[in-house]
Structures are given as structure tokens and as C-alpha cells.
Write a protein that holds these residues in place. Structure first.
Motif, short mmCIF file in Angstrom:
data_model
loop_
_atom_site.label_atom_id
_atom_site.label_comp_id
_atom_site.label_asym_id
_atom_site.label_seq_id
_atom_site.Cartn_x
_atom_site.Cartn_y
_atom_site.Cartn_z
N ALA A 31 0.81 -1.22 0.00
CA ALA A 31 0.00 0.00 0.00
C ALA A 31 0.84 1.27 0.00
O ALA A 31 0.35 2.34 -0.34
CB ALA A 31 -0.94 0.00 1.21
N VAL A 32 2.10 1.15 0.42
CA VAL A 32 2.93 2.36 0.53
C VAL A 32 4.29 2.16 -0.16
O VAL A 32 4.69 1.04 -0.47
CB VAL A 32 3.17 2.73 2.02
N GLU A 33 4.97 3.29 -0.38
CA GLU A 33 6.29 3.25 -1.01
C GLU A 33 7.28 2.54 -0.08
O GLU A 33 7.17 2.64 1.14
CB GLU A 33 6.78 4.68 -1.25
N PRO A 34 8.28 1.86 -0.67
CA PRO A 34 9.29 1.23 0.19
C PRO A 34 10.07 2.28 1.00
O PRO A 34 10.17 3.43 0.59
CB PRO A 34 10.21 0.52 -0.81
N TYR A 35 10.60 1.86 2.14
CA TYR A 35 11.12 2.81 3.12
C TYR A 35 12.48 2.38 3.67
O TYR A 35 13.30 3.20 4.04
CB TYR A 35 10.08 2.85 4.24
N GLY A 36 12.70 1.05 3.73
CA GLY A 36 14.00 0.55 4.18
C GLY A 36 14.29 0.75 5.65
O GLY A 36 15.42 0.98 6.04
N ALA A 37 13.27 0.66 6.50
CA ALA A 37 13.47 0.92 7.92
C ALA A 37 13.89 -0.31 8.71
O ALA A 37 14.74 -0.23 9.58
CB ALA A 37 12.20 1.50 8.54
N CYS A 38 13.31 -1.48 8.40
CA CYS A 38 13.52 -2.62 9.30
C CYS A 38 14.82 -3.36 9.02
O CYS A 38 15.34 -4.04 9.89
CB CYS A 38 12.33 -3.57 9.26
N ARG A 39 15.37 -3.22 7.83
CA ARG A 39 16.66 -3.82 7.43
C ARG A 39 16.65 -5.36 7.44
O ARG A 39 17.71 -5.97 7.40
CB ARG A 39 17.84 -3.34 8.30
N LEU A 40 15.49 -5.97 7.49
CA LEU A 40 15.45 -7.44 7.52
C LEU A 40 15.51 -8.05 6.13
O LEU A 40 15.88 -9.21 5.97
CB LEU A 40 14.17 -7.91 8.23
N CYS A 41 15.13 -7.28 5.11
CA CYS A 41 15.04 -7.86 3.76
C CYS A 41 16.36 -7.77 3.02
O CYS A 41 16.40 -7.90 1.80
CB CYS A 41 13.92 -7.20 2.98
N MET A 42 17.46 -7.56 3.75
CA MET A 42 18.78 -7.48 3.13
C MET A 42 19.09 -8.75 2.32
O MET A 42 18.85 -9.86 2.78
CB MET A 42 19.87 -7.33 4.19
N VAL A 43 19.61 -8.55 1.12
CA VAL A 43 20.06 -9.67 0.30
C VAL A 43 21.42 -9.33 -0.30
O VAL A 43 21.82 -8.17 -0.30
CB VAL A 43 19.05 -9.98 -0.85
N GLU A 44 22.08 -10.34 -0.81
CA GLU A 44 23.36 -10.09 -1.49
C GLU A 44 23.10 -9.99 -2.98
O GLU A 44 22.38 -10.82 -3.53
CB GLU A 44 24.34 -11.22 -1.20
#
Lengths: 157, 263
Positions: free
Chosen positions: B37-50
């Protein structure tokens, strides 16, 4: 103690800047300069005048340390507590200032004349310890000088 | 365009973020602050990938997949040792911030963390500062709540910590909150949220209270919804339609019965 706020004066200050969202910080700075803090009325007036949501004005007002939502003294005394100042005796200068003003760091005197603050480094380590009263920098501060500086400011009023 | 994820190639569309592809393909990467529903924000840092690419001369980087746009032949690894270590650190910190959150506890235990190695926050609430509530509130067009302060004292707050004048009680913030931190209460026909009370509109047929007057008025005015739309609740509308159908069916059955009699 909260000082009375003249809403007409507030509107006058806000009217000096272009009435658009990008003026937000400039307007808040003008209000802060005049009243030494941002009264709730100022947050609300700024929001409606510039067309910025109230929540956003509040966000900005609480983010920057240059803004205060609590009434602050007419004069601000900042004592640098950076590494250099710290080892050259800044804690003693702070103690002296606290005794002189009867308040602790971060507080404002009940008569709203002084706010005492501790800051981390003002980039003037060569003249440590540094004390800044309003816009004026005092270097090589000694405990006995502290009283003189504060009295000097008091006498100017 | 195609991107490679954990050794397999997947179709990706221009303008998508890596996380969008991961979610579409059902690849398990945790993310708490990302919502469609909203623009990505990058706050939680859990979706980090290489990520890496054959044209990058061996360069690799760790990025938040929610904020990294796809490009052709991008090579993504979601569970390298480094990435797992990063996620563990983040979860360890989140657990220190919100030691009582069942959602955080569950996610952390999936990564083998049962208790945080940091000092847990005193009087901790379940807010992870992901900003989903404030972002969805802005997206809805209300801007009732926002982030206040900064650093350690940063928090989600209403303007001046008073009852928010711009709130309509729509509950978007409650529903989007990944840790169920934001609370509200409906008592009879009154809803309370963010320290403000709202009167709820009652269904004219069954009397059930479902939506605040303010939110109903907003939708009628701004979203091209008929003025009487909220007079009757969805359940009553459905049973009304069902009754109409029943009449229709009965009429046909009657006709068939008459035909049988005449035959």
C-alpha cells in the motif's frame, strides 16, 4: 511558566516568508528567534498558513535541536563538553554555571532569562574549555570567569 | 527481463524492486516495514540480500531488497552466511527494543535467537519504528500522525501529543502495524483511538456500528461513493440481495410446478 503569545504578532512573523510548504523551516526559525521557543499556537498557525499538515510541522519542530517546544530563556549558555573541553575542566565550568543560575544543564531559569545547555563539540578545541553565551564564544574559560560572563550578560539587559 | 535468485532464473518487470519479485515467487525473506500500500522505506533492514552481476567484475553488495530496483541479469542470494548474520543482528536489536512482541519473538527464534544479547528496553512497547502507520496515514490523505523527535527518543506521535485533529478513525494504522502495537477500542457506538473519540455510524437495519462518521463523510466526498452508501451495512446489503434472488428463484420454481400440473 508559559509566556503569553500574541497571535497577531505570530501571524505577522509568518507573513514575512512566502506562504508555501518550502518556507517551513525558515518560518519556524523566525518564530524560535522571536519567542525563544515554538508555542503550540505557532505550530498550528504555521501549519494552516503554509499548507503543511500539522503532523509534519510537529515532526520537523521536534527533529531539529535548534527548535524547542518548551519555553527557553532569553539567553542561552552552552558549555562544550567535547573531549578537549572535558579534560581541560569544562565539568567545573558547568558546575559553576549551574550554581550561578540555580538550574541544571538542559533547564531554563523560572524567570526565562537563561537556558543552560551542554553541547558536544563546537569545533574550537584549541581554546578549550569553550563556553558560548548567545552568539559569543569564550575560550580558556576558568571557573572564576564564568560568573563574570554571566553577570556581563545580565548587566546588558 | 530476468533476474537470478538463489541460482534460479525468474521473470522481473521494469521498475520493480527485488523484494517485489521475492514476494511474488514466494521466496522466504523477512520484511516488516514493506507493504504494497505504501512506497518502500527501508526501515527494518530485515530484507537485506546479497546482489551481484556478471558485468560487475566480481563486486558483491548487501542491499535492502525493498529499495533495490531490479535490473536484467541481476544475481541475488537471499541466505548467504553474511546475510543471515546481518538479519540475526537486526533481530537481536529488534528483540532488545521490543522484547514482548510475539511477532518479533517468533521471527527471532526462526533465526535462532531466543533472548537478546543487548539490554532490553525498559517499559518497552511493541513499536519497531517501521513507519508503516505514518506512511499509510499520509497515503490515505489524512496526515494525522507522524514521527516525532529523533535518536533514542524517536517515536510515533500525534501533533503536540494531543488528540489528532486530522484523524478520522479509519484504523488504517491499526491494520497495517506489523507488531499490533497500535490499539483502538470500540465501545457501543464510540470508537477511541489516539486519544480521540469518534461517533460510529449505525446500520439502519441491524444497528451494527461499523465506520466513523468522519471517515464515511470523507469517503462520500472524495471517493465518489453514494451519499447513502453507509446507511446500511455490508451484511444487510448482502442479505437484501439474497432475498431478492430467493424471490426470483421461487418464482421460477412456481412456474415449473404449474407446468408440471398442467402436463
Amino acid at each position: 511558566m508559559k509566556p503569553e503569545i500574541d497571535v497577531a504578532e505570530l501571524k505577522e512573523i509568518i507573513s514575512h516568508s512566502p506562504q508555501k510548504p518550502s518556507s517551513l523551516i525558515a518560518v519556524l526559525q523566525d518564530i524560535q528567534r522571536k519567542f525563544h521557543y515554538l508555542p503550540p499556537e505557532a505550530i498550528k498557525e504555521t501549519s494552516s498558513a503554509l499548507g503543511v499538515p500539522l503532523s509534519q510541522v510537529y515532526s520537523v519542530a521536534t527533529f531539529y535541536s535548534a527548535f524547542s517546544l518548551e519555553p527557553r530563556g532569553k539567553h542561552t549558555c552552552r558549555i562544550c563538553m567535547g573531549t578537549a573541553c572535558h579534560i581541560k575542566g569544562a565539568p567545573m565550568a558547568l558546575e559553576q554555571a549551574e550554581d550561578q543560575l540555580g538550574i541544571k544543564a538542559g533547564q531554563t531559569t523560572p524567570d526565562l532569562r537563561f537556558t543552560l545547555e551542554v553541547v558536544n563539540c563546537v569545533g574550537a578545541c584549541a581554546m578549550a574549555p569553550v563556553v558560548i553565551i548567545d552568539e559569543k564564544y569564550y575560550g580558556n574559560v576558568r571557573v572564576d570567569k564564568m560568573k563574570r560572563y554571566l553577570d556581563g550578560v545580565r548587566d546588558e539587559d | 527481463m530476468k533476474i537470478q535468485i538463489n541460482g534460479r532464473w525468474y521473470e522481473a518487470r521494469e521498475g520493480e524492486m527485488v523484494l517485489d519479485v521475492l514476494r511474488r515467487e514466494g521466496i522466504d525473506v523477512p520484511a516488516l516495514c514493506a507493504h504494497e500500500a505504501v512506497e518502500p522505506y527501508g526501515a527494518c533492514r530485515l530484507c537485506m540480500v546479497e546482489i551481484t552481476h556478471e558485468d560487475w567484475g566480481g563486486w558483491k553488495g548487501n542491499v535492502t531488497s525493498c529499495l533495490y530496483p531490479v535490473e536484467d541479469k541481476l544475481i541475488v542470494q537471499t541466505h548467504t552466511e553474511d546475510i543471515i548474520e546481518l538479519r540475526k543482528t537486526v533481530l537481536n536489536l529488534l528483540l532488545a527494543r521490543c522484547p514482548n512482541s510475539p511477532e518479533i519473538q517468533k521471527l527471532a527464534s526462526e533465526y535462532g535467537i531466543d533472548t537478546t544479547s543487548f539490554v532490553p528496553r525498559e517499559d518497552a512497547d511493541n513499536c519497531i519504528m517501521c513507519g508503516l502507520c505514518t506512511r499509510v496515514c499520509t497515503q490515505m490523505g489524512f496526515n494525522a500522525i507522524s514521527v516525532a523527535g529523533r535518536g533514542y527518543g524517536r517515536e510515533i506521535a500525534t501533533p503536540l501529543k494531543e488528540a489528532p485533529p486530522d484523524c478520522v478513525g479509519c484504523l488504517a494504522c491499526v491494520k497495517i502495524c506489523p507488531t499490533h502495537h497500535i490499539q483502538y477500542e470500540d465501545i457501543g457506538t464510540t470508537r477511541e483511538i489516539w486519544g480521540r473519540q469518534f461517533e460510529l455510524v449505525k446500520c439502519k437495519q441491524c444497528g451494527k456500528a461499523l465506520i466513523t462518521r468522519e471517515f464515511a463523510d470523507y469517503l462520500i466526498e472524495n471517493r465518489d461513493i453514494p451519499a447513502d452508501y453507509f446507511d446500511i451495512c455490508d451484511d444487510c446489503k448482502r442479505s437484501g440481495t439474497a432475498r431478492d434472488f430467493k424471490k426470483l428463484v421461487h418464482w421460477e420454481e412456481k412456474e415449473e410446478a404449474e407446468e408440471e400440473v398442467s402436463a
